[in-house]
Design a protein around this motif. Structure first.
Motif, mmCIF file in Angstrom:
data_model
loop_
_atom_site.group_PDB
_atom_site.id
_atom_site.type_symbol
_atom_site.label_atom_id
_atom_site.label_comp_id
_atom_site.label_asym_id
_atom_site.label_seq_id
_atom_site.Cartn_x
_atom_site.Cartn_y
_atom_site.Cartn_z
ATOM 1 N N VAL A 1 0.835 -1.212 0.000
ATOM 2 C CA VAL A 1 0.000 0.000 0.000
ATOM 3 C C VAL A 1 0.866 1.258 0.000
ATOM 4 C CG1 VAL A 1 -1.589 1.369 1.405
ATOM 5 C CG2 VAL A 1 -2.014 -1.070 1.067
ATOM 6 N N VAL A 2 1.831 1.297 0.906
ATOM 7 C CA VAL A 2 2.687 2.492 1.019
ATOM 8 C C VAL A 2 3.499 2.672 -0.262
ATOM 9 C CG1 VAL A 2 4.529 3.600 2.334
ATOM 10 C CG2 VAL A 2 2.772 2.265 3.528
ATOM 11 N N ASP A 3 4.001 1.569 -0.790
ATOM 12 C CA ASP A 3 4.790 1.643 -2.030
ATOM 13 C C ASP A 3 3.955 2.172 -3.192
ATOM 14 O OD1 ASP A 3 6.972 0.635 -0.716
ATOM 15 O OD2 ASP A 3 6.729 -1.413 -1.441
ATOM 16 N N ASP A 4 2.764 1.592 -3.371
ATOM 17 C CA ASP A 4 1.919 2.024 -4.484
ATOM 18 C C ASP A 4 1.558 3.507 -4.351
ATOM 19 O OD1 ASP A 4 1.995 -0.453 -5.675
ATOM 20 O OD2 ASP A 4 0.025 -1.092 -4.969
ATOM 21 N N TRP A 5 1.338 3.940 -3.133
ATOM 22 C CA TRP A 5 1.021 5.354 -2.869
ATOM 23 C C TRP A 5 2.224 6.238 -3.197
ATOM 24 C CZ3 TRP A 5 0.562 7.591 2.747
ATOM 25 C CH2 TRP A 5 0.130 8.926 2.688
ATOM 26 N N ASP A 6 3.365 5.895 -2.599
ATOM 27 C CA ASP A 6 4.562 6.733 -2.776
ATOM 28 C C ASP A 6 5.043 6.764 -4.228
ATOM 29 O OD1 ASP A 6 4.513 7.253 -0.104
ATOM 30 O OD2 ASP A 6 6.285 6.064 0.415
ATOM 31 N N MET A 7 4.867 5.657 -4.915
ATOM 32 C CA MET A 7 5.394 5.548 -6.286
ATOM 33 C C MET A 7 4.391 6.013 -7.338
ATOM 34 S SD MET A 7 7.446 1.952 -5.738
ATOM 35 C CE MET A 7 8.554 1.820 -4.313
ATOM 36 N N GLY A 8 3.239 6.478 -6.883
ATOM 37 C CA GLY A 8 2.252 7.029 -7.804
ATOM 38 C C GLY A 8 1.666 6.009 -8.755
ATOM 39 N N ILE A 9 1.492 4.771 -8.269
ATOM 40 C CA ILE A 9 0.963 3.710 -9.131
ATOM 41 C C ILE A 9 -0.516 3.976 -9.428
ATOM 42 C CG2 ILE A 9 0.579 1.238 -9.379
ATOM 43 C CD1 ILE A 9 3.571 2.121 -9.287
ATOM 44 N N THR A 10 -0.835 4.064 -10.698
ATOM 45 C CA THR A 10 -2.224 4.343 -11.092
ATOM 46 C C THR A 10 -2.980 3.083 -11.478
ATOM 47 O OG1 THR A 10 -1.611 4.691 -13.422
ATOM 48 C CG2 THR A 10 -1.564 6.624 -11.950
ATOM 49 N N HIS A 11 -2.255 2.051 -11.917
ATOM 50 C CA HIS A 11 -2.890 0.808 -12.357
ATOM 51 C C HIS A 11 -2.088 -0.376 -11.837
ATOM 52 C CE1 HIS A 11 -4.567 3.758 -15.111
ATOM 53 N NE2 HIS A 11 -5.525 2.894 -15.400
ATOM 54 N N VAL A 12 -2.773 -1.256 -11.110
ATOM 55 C CA VAL A 12 -2.138 -2.452 -10.560
ATOM 56 C C VAL A 12 -2.591 -3.661 -11.377
ATOM 57 C CG1 VAL A 12 -1.979 -3.982 -8.561
ATOM 58 C CG2 VAL A 12 -1.968 -1.498 -8.233
ATOM 59 N N VAL A 13 -1.648 -4.267 -12.087
ATOM 60 C CA VAL A 13 -1.922 -5.488 -12.856
ATOM 61 C C VAL A 13 -1.233 -6.629 -12.122
ATOM 62 C CG1 VAL A 13 -1.723 -6.626 -15.096
ATOM 63 C CG2 VAL A 13 -1.909 -4.127 -14.978
ATOM 64 N N ARG A 14 -2.002 -7.618 -11.688
ATOM 65 C CA ARG A 14 -1.404 -8.727 -10.936
ATOM 66 C C ARG A 14 -2.305 -9.950 -11.028
ATOM 67 N NH1 ARG A 14 -1.780 -5.973 -4.930
ATOM 68 N NH2 ARG A 14 -4.046 -5.776 -4.771
ATOM 69 N N GLY A 15 -1.834 -11.058 -10.493
ATOM 70 C CA GLY A 15 -2.565 -12.317 -10.585
ATOM 71 C C GLY A 15 -3.818 -12.324 -9.746
ATOM 72 N N GLU A 16 -4.762 -13.186 -10.134
ATOM 73 C CA GLU A 16 -6.036 -13.275 -9.425
ATOM 74 C C GLU A 16 -5.878 -13.781 -7.989
ATOM 75 O OE1 GLU A 16 -8.561 -16.021 -11.480
ATOM 76 O OE2 GLU A 16 -7.185 -17.709 -11.240
ATOM 77 N N ASP A 17 -4.719 -14.372 -7.680
ATOM 78 C CA ASP A 17 -4.487 -14.830 -6.318
ATOM 79 C C ASP A 17 -4.378 -13.661 -5.338
ATOM 80 O OD1 ASP A 17 -2.173 -14.359 -7.889
ATOM 81 O OD2 ASP A 17 -0.898 -15.265 -6.369
ATOM 82 N N LEU B 1 -5.465 6.351 4.668
ATOM 83 C CA LEU B 1 -4.332 7.274 4.483
ATOM 84 C C LEU B 1 -4.707 8.462 3.581
ATOM 85 C CD1 LEU B 1 -1.554 4.569 3.920
ATOM 86 C CD2 LEU B 1 -1.771 6.066 5.919
ATOM 87 N N ASP B 2 -5.978 8.492 3.142
ATOM 88 C CA ASP B 2 -6.421 9.524 2.187
ATOM 89 C C ASP B 2 -5.557 9.502 0.926
ATOM 90 O OD1 ASP B 2 -8.527 10.518 3.766
ATOM 91 O OD2 ASP B 2 -7.111 11.711 4.949
ATOM 92 N N ALA B 3 -5.142 8.310 0.533
ATOM 93 C CA ALA B 3 -4.304 8.146 -0.659
ATOM 94 C C ALA B 3 -5.199 7.825 -1.859
ATOM 95 C CB ALA B 3 -3.297 7.013 -0.447
ATOM 96 N N PRO B 4 -4.788 8.221 -3.059
ATOM 97 C CA PRO B 4 -5.587 7.897 -4.254
ATOM 98 C C PRO B 4 -5.609 6.389 -4.496
ATOM 99 C CG PRO B 4 -3.470 8.858 -4.875
ATOM 100 C CD PRO B 4 -3.572 9.004 -3.395
ATOM 101 N N LEU B 5 -6.729 5.894 -5.007
ATOM 102 C CA LEU B 5 -6.851 4.463 -5.275
ATOM 103 C C LEU B 5 -6.429 4.159 -6.704
ATOM 104 C CD1 LEU B 5 -10.331 3.623 -3.682
ATOM 105 C CD2 LEU B 5 -8.070 3.517 -2.625
ATOM 106 N N PRO B 6 -5.565 3.179 -6.891
ATOM 107 C CA PRO B 6 -5.243 2.764 -8.257
ATOM 108 C C PRO B 6 -6.399 1.978 -8.860
ATOM 109 C CG PRO B 6 -4.110 1.353 -6.682
ATOM 110 C CD PRO B 6 -4.827 2.404 -5.879
ATOM 111 N N GLU B 7 -6.362 1.785 -10.158
ATOM 112 C CA GLU B 7 -7.283 0.863 -10.814
ATOM 113 C C GLU B 7 -6.618 -0.512 -10.850
ATOM 114 O OE1 GLU B 7 -8.736 2.397 -14.571
ATOM 115 O OE2 GLU B 7 -8.556 4.455 -13.824
ATOM 116 N N TYR B 8 -7.463 -1.550 -10.884
ATOM 117 C CA TYR B 8 -6.933 -2.910 -10.768
ATOM 118 C C TYR B 8 -7.275 -3.759 -11.983
ATOM 119 C CZ TYR B 8 -6.046 -1.709 -5.903
ATOM 120 O OH TYR B 8 -5.587 -1.101 -4.765
#
Length: 467
Positions: free
Chosen positions: A183-199, A214-221
């Motif tokens: 969570v912290v990494d995706d927030w700090d690194m400005g990740i807008t789209h998370v592509v990952r396995g269904e697991d 954290l009032d952080a923006p939510l990426p798309e998945y």
């Protein structure tokens, strides 16, 4: 907004096929949108993470050509940042210290299972305040409402908060946990789209709740379905090569691997073969299938053959060189590798096979192929070999058409079919009964090499007569 995706492997093993496909999809989406692709090594599992695995992941990414714009970042180098955010959540009452013993938690779990309930933490320490003793830190998950995951592949996924418990975000030894670090990494690194396995679907609602806290923006998945073996079971070592670098070792081109992986769950009409530019033009997350994909080695081999034949020989040579050297073949002792590829490309399925069947261009063979020698190096071949040796030696300009003329003249002079000259000569020159056409094959050998090999064949025939 700059589209930013990431590939975040755990360095506990090689880069496997499923991970490589996820990395490719993330890379393609970022690049197709003019965005950034981040590489992050999630090495919080210190006991299982190894430098060898990190090196294998980086090597696999580089071989596939999936260059990253930022990173590689390492979670173990960001512990101070994680502690800072955990303290922030504690100060805001959005996290708390949990002093529950292992015995209490095990007893709670057993009781819940006996009652037919889903095992989860019961919030015992939520309002207990400071105590003495060891503790973990838990995130205070919302009690009510639902988490909606906007998923590009599966549509909206809704999970009730009552299904989730208060996730441990810091262990008793002070180390942060995986779901929190992500969570912290995706927030700090400005990740807008998370592509990952269904697991990871079960992790996503927990991570969304922490991001909201954290009032952080939510990426798309985009949660990608698993890859199955030919037998319909999850792809694993029992199906053969699952490590990306094993495919390299087996003689596959990265272009074939990329083309195969992109089609393993994504499609653009009925098109099978894609250049990288075409992938970038057509790729979209919404085009990824929800269904599991079956790995088909025969299809990959077919693609590999296509690329060996159709890529510029210089591109093939860059990757083939490794296989020749790996098999101990000294490329300085023969023709340019590009020339060999040009005449052998139609004859092989893999670069490994290419090196295996091209050895005679660079070094002397130890012995003739037994079946070919038995059939073609017979006493009747003695005269054609002796005469063609003379005619080849008399060639003033060494080129395919003059070589072919010498072979033709030999057949005509002896009044025999071309096969009576060509096949013994092929076995003599290459050690086997298979090669490209003789004119282009001999053109890449030196006349003194050919003469020595013909003498070797003549000796074989003589020994055969005398045995």
């Amino acid at each position: 907004m700059t589209i930013t995706t990431r590939f975040a492997p755990s360095p506990t093993g090689y880069l496997h096929v499923g991970g490589a496909r996820t990395a490719l999809y993330s890379w393609l989406y970022a690049k197709s949108q003019g965005g950034k692709f981040v590489l992050r090594i999630e090495d919080t599992d210190i006991e299982r993470s190894t430098q060898e695995a990190i090196d294998a992941i980086l090597e696999g990414m580089e071989w596939l050509g999936l260059n990253w714009d930022e990173g590689p970042y390492y979670q173990t180098q960001r512990f101070d940042r994680y502690r800072e955010v955990i303290q922030q959540l504690l100060d805001q009452g959005k996290a708390y210290k949990c002093y529950c013993s292992r015995e209490r938690l095990e007893s709670l779990r057993e009781q819940q299972m006996a009652n037919g309930e889903k095992p989860k933490y019961d919030g015992h320490c939520r309002d207990a305040g400071e105590q003495d003793g060891d503790y973990v830190i838990r995130f205070r998950n919302p009690d009510e409402g639902s988490v909606v995951i906007p998923d590009h592949i599966r549509g909206d996924i809704t999970i009730a908060n009552s299904e989730l418990d208060d996730l441990i975000i810091q262990r008793t030894d002070g180390s942060p946990t995986y779901n929190f670090c992500v969570v912290v990494d995706d927030w700090d690194m400005g990740i807008t789209h998370v592509v990952r396995g269904e697991d990871h679907i079960n992790n996503t609602p927990r991570q969304i709740n922490i991001l909201k806290a954290l009032d952080a923006p939510l990426p798309e998945y985009a949660h990608v379905s698993m890859i199955l073996g030919d037998d319909g079971k999850k792809l694993s070592k029992r199906h053969g090569a699952v490590s990306v670098m094993q495919f390299r070792d087996d003689g596959f081109l990265p272009q074939a691997m990329i083309n195969y992986l992109v089609r393993l769950g994504w499609a653009h009409g009925d098109q099978e073969i894609f250049t990288l530019d075409e992938m970038l033009e057509h790729f979209s997350l919404d085009g990824i299938s929800q269904s599991a994909s079956a790995f088909n080695t025969e299809k990959l081999i077919w693609l590999n053959q296509h690329y060996i034949k159709s890529l510029p020989v210089n591109d093939v040579a860059k990757h083939a060189k490794w296989h020749f050297e790996h098999q101990g073949i000294d490329l300085s002792q023969g023709p340019a590798l590009e020339e060999v590829i040009a005449i052998q490309a139609d004859r092989v399925k893999t670069l490994k096979e290419l090196a295996e069947i091209s050895r005679y261009f660079y070094e002397e063979y130890d012995e003739f192929d037994a079946k070919a020698a038995k059939k073609h190096l017979r006493p009747v071949a003695k005269e054609p070999l002796e005469l063609v040796k003379q005619k080849l030696a008399a060639i003033s300009e060494w080129k395919p058409e003059n070589i072919q003329a010498a072979i033709n003249e030999t057949a005509q002079q002896l009044d025999v079919g071309m096969g009576k000259v060509g096949m013994p000569l092929r076995v003599a020159a290459t050690g086997s009964g298979n090669s490209p056409s003789l004119d282009v094959t001999l053109n890449l050998l030196k006349i003194d090499q050919i003469e020595q090999r013909i003498d070797k064949a003549l000796k074989f025939i003589a020994d055969r007569e005398n045995s």
